[in-house]
Scaffold this motif. Structure first.
Motif, PDB file in Angstrom:
ATOM      1  N   UNK A   1      26.819   8.228  -0.102  1.00 45.28           N
ATOM      2  CA  UNK A   1      27.971   8.910  -0.701  1.00 45.28           C
ATOM      3  C   UNK A   1      28.992   9.253   0.369  1.00 45.28           C
ATOM      4  N   UNK A   2      30.226   8.898   0.115  1.00 43.89           N
ATOM      5  CA  UNK A   2      31.274   9.093   1.108  1.00 43.89           C
ATOM      6  C   UNK A   2      32.628   9.095   0.456  1.00 43.89           C
ATOM      7  N   UNK A   3      33.446  10.074   0.805  1.00 44.95           N
ATOM      8  CA  UNK A   3      34.798  10.095   0.305  1.00 44.95           C
ATOM      9  C   UNK A   3      35.649   9.198   1.191  1.00 44.95           C
ATOM     10  N   UNK A   4      36.097   8.077   0.655  1.00 46.15           N
ATOM     11  CA  UNK A   4      36.861   7.123   1.441  1.00 46.15           C
ATOM     12  C   UNK A   4      38.213   7.714   1.783  1.00 46.15           C
ATOM     13  N   UNK A   5      38.433   7.976   3.043  1.00 46.11           N
ATOM     14  CA  UNK A   5      39.641   8.660   3.456  1.00 46.11           C
ATOM     15  C   UNK A   5      40.901   7.840   3.200  1.00 46.11           C
ATOM     16  N   UNK A   6      40.775   6.547   3.026  1.00 52.06           N
ATOM     17  CA  UNK A   6      41.951   5.712   2.822  1.00 52.06           C
ATOM     18  C   UNK A   6      42.363   5.616   1.363  1.00 52.06           C
ATOM     19  N   UNK A   7      41.568   6.174   0.474  1.00 48.75           N
ATOM     20  CA  UNK A   7      41.892   6.034  -0.944  1.00 48.75           C
ATOM     21  C   UNK A   7      41.894   7.368  -1.654  1.00 48.75           C
ATOM     22  N   UNK A   8      40.748   7.855  -2.091  1.00 49.12           N
ATOM     23  CA  UNK A   8      40.755   9.067  -2.898  1.00 49.12           C
ATOM     24  C   UNK A   8      39.455   9.804  -2.765  1.00 49.12           C
ATOM     25  N   UNK A   9      39.448  11.054  -3.156  1.00 47.66           N
ATOM     26  CA  UNK A   9      38.213  11.846  -3.149  1.00 47.66           C
ATOM     27  C   UNK A   9      37.332  11.377  -4.308  1.00 47.66           C
TER      28      UNK A   9
ATOM     29  N   UNK B   1      42.483  17.933  -5.071  1.00 43.77           N
ATOM     30  CA  UNK B   1      43.767  17.453  -5.590  1.00 43.77           C
ATOM     31  C   UNK B   1      43.813  15.932  -5.438  1.00 43.77           C
ATOM     32  N   UNK B   2      44.034  15.192  -6.516  1.00 45.23           N
ATOM     33  CA  UNK B   2      43.993  13.727  -6.440  1.00 45.23           C
ATOM     34  C   UNK B   2      45.206  13.104  -5.756  1.00 45.23           C
ATOM     35  N   UNK B   3      46.215  13.877  -5.427  1.00 44.17           N
ATOM     36  CA  UNK B   3      47.450  13.322  -4.872  1.00 44.17           C
ATOM     37  C   UNK B   3      47.561  13.544  -3.361  1.00 44.17           C
ATOM     38  N   UNK B   4      46.444  13.599  -2.678  1.00 39.15           N
ATOM     39  CA  UNK B   4      46.454  13.875  -1.247  1.00 39.15           C
ATOM     40  C   UNK B   4      46.776  12.635  -0.412  1.00 39.15           C
TER      41      UNK B   4
END
Length: 344
Positions: free
Chosen positions: A336-344, A256-259
């Motif tokens: 590769x890393x999902x930046x927790x401060x921005x978005x998946x 979900x992009x709105x997390x």
């Protein structure tokens, strides 16, 4: 954010503070205690304690308080080798790094450290890992993430709720006993800095107990996410066995992009749980998830998220399964890393 449970020193506050900093760029100040966070470099907070004169000693550098050479000489008289001493000192130093807060970055390593911490702390009070197979896996990978060398971290294992160390000549000894031997070897009680040594000893034994000894405490981070309970392996596995649609709904929501940043943290731990406990041994389970999602675009994002999370499975795990997606289109860059401060 609090980690509810018994308080031994301020370990739980420190762990809570570490997570708070990971998901919040402007967290409240951490509570102080016998051990506390001290800025070592700009935006790098390390676990520390104070000497008699008020000077700082970082938990990761506790061996600066005594002569390592003299320590090794004393230990050798009791049958411990230089390699034994190296491994023990390395482990106790890494305990200092375990709760370090690096606000200069949000590295993928931190996700893995949090994952292994959550697994170890939860599984020690659960019957689902009675033989400690999972916990030994988590322990070794945690020590690996803390940059311990292979020869050193392979000495440590969990059995019967105890953290054990394999020594060269004395066989397996509990780490709690090794800590007692080490502090006697440096004559900690007779030193001018006996107070800080006592504090650091309590910190080190507290970490051992937190990670390995059952205590019937229900450890839970307070996170504003309706799926946060599924972060914990005992809850996740029970839900997977008895309420699989709930697990699949939670997994679907990980893209979900709105997390919020809290949602993102929970999402990443859920993906790692699913990959480690389910897909690692049964990659075909991805087809059940696909059927539940019933949306090619959403499932494609979810498949990519699972692969890029790099927990136990990769593209090769799904190559022989008719999943209806071109795996070659999923890039796996080393960083590769999902930046927790921005978005998946």
């Amino acid at each position: 954010m609090n980690l509810h449970g018994k308080r031994e020193m301020n370990l739980f506050n420190l762990l809570s503070c570490k997570l708070e900093n990971f998901i919040n760029i402007r967290p409240a100040a951490c509570a102080t205690g016998p051990v506390f966070y001290q800025e070592n470099e700009v935006s790098l907070l390390c676990v520390a304690a104070r000497k008699r004169n008020g000077a700082i000693c970082y938990a990761s550098r506790w061996h600066d308080l005594f002569s390592v050479g003299a320590f090794e000489k004393t230990m050798s008289k009791q049958g411990y080798t230089e390699a034994d001493c190296h491994a023990l000192l390395l482990l106790l130093g890494r305990f200092g790094l375990l709760l370090e807060i690096d606000n200069r970055q949000r590295s993928n390593k931190e996700y893995f450290i949090f994952f292994y911490l959550i697994q170890l702390i939860s599984l020690k009070n659960s019957h689902c890992d009675a033989d400690a197979r999972w916990r030994n896996h988590m322990l070794r990978f945690l020590l690996f993430e803390l940059s311990m060398d292979d020869e050193a971290y392979r000495r440590f294992s969990i059995r019967d709720q105890q953290l054990l160390m394999s020594t060269d000549c004395q066989g397996q000894v509990t780490v709690l006993d090794m800590i007692e031997v080490a502090y006697k070897a440096i004559r900690a009680d007779d030193r001018k800095e006996h107070a800080i040594l006592s504090t650091l000893k309590s910190y080190q034994t507290g970490v051992v107990k937190l990670l390995t000894q059952a205590d019937d405490t229900r450890y839970r981070f307070s996170l504003d996410d309706r799926y946060s309970e599924l972060m914990y392996p005992d809850v996740f596995l029970h839900a997977y066995a008895h309420d699989r649609p709930l697990v699949f709904a939670a997994l679907q929501d990980t893209v979900n992009p709105l997390q919020s940043t809290e949602n993102l943290f929970v999402s990443n731990i859920l993906l790692m749980n699913y990959a480690f406990y389910i897909l690692k041994n049964n990659p075909r389970d991805i087809l059940a998830l696909k059927k539940y999602v019933n949306d090619q675009v959403v499932f494609g994002k979810l498949l990519e998220a699972i692969i890029k999370r790099r927990m136990a499975v990769g593209k090769a795990s799904f190559e022989k399964i008719a999943i209806g997606h071109d795996l070659s289109l999923i890039a796996e860059p080393p960083g590769a890393f999902y930046n927790i401060l921005y978005t998946l």
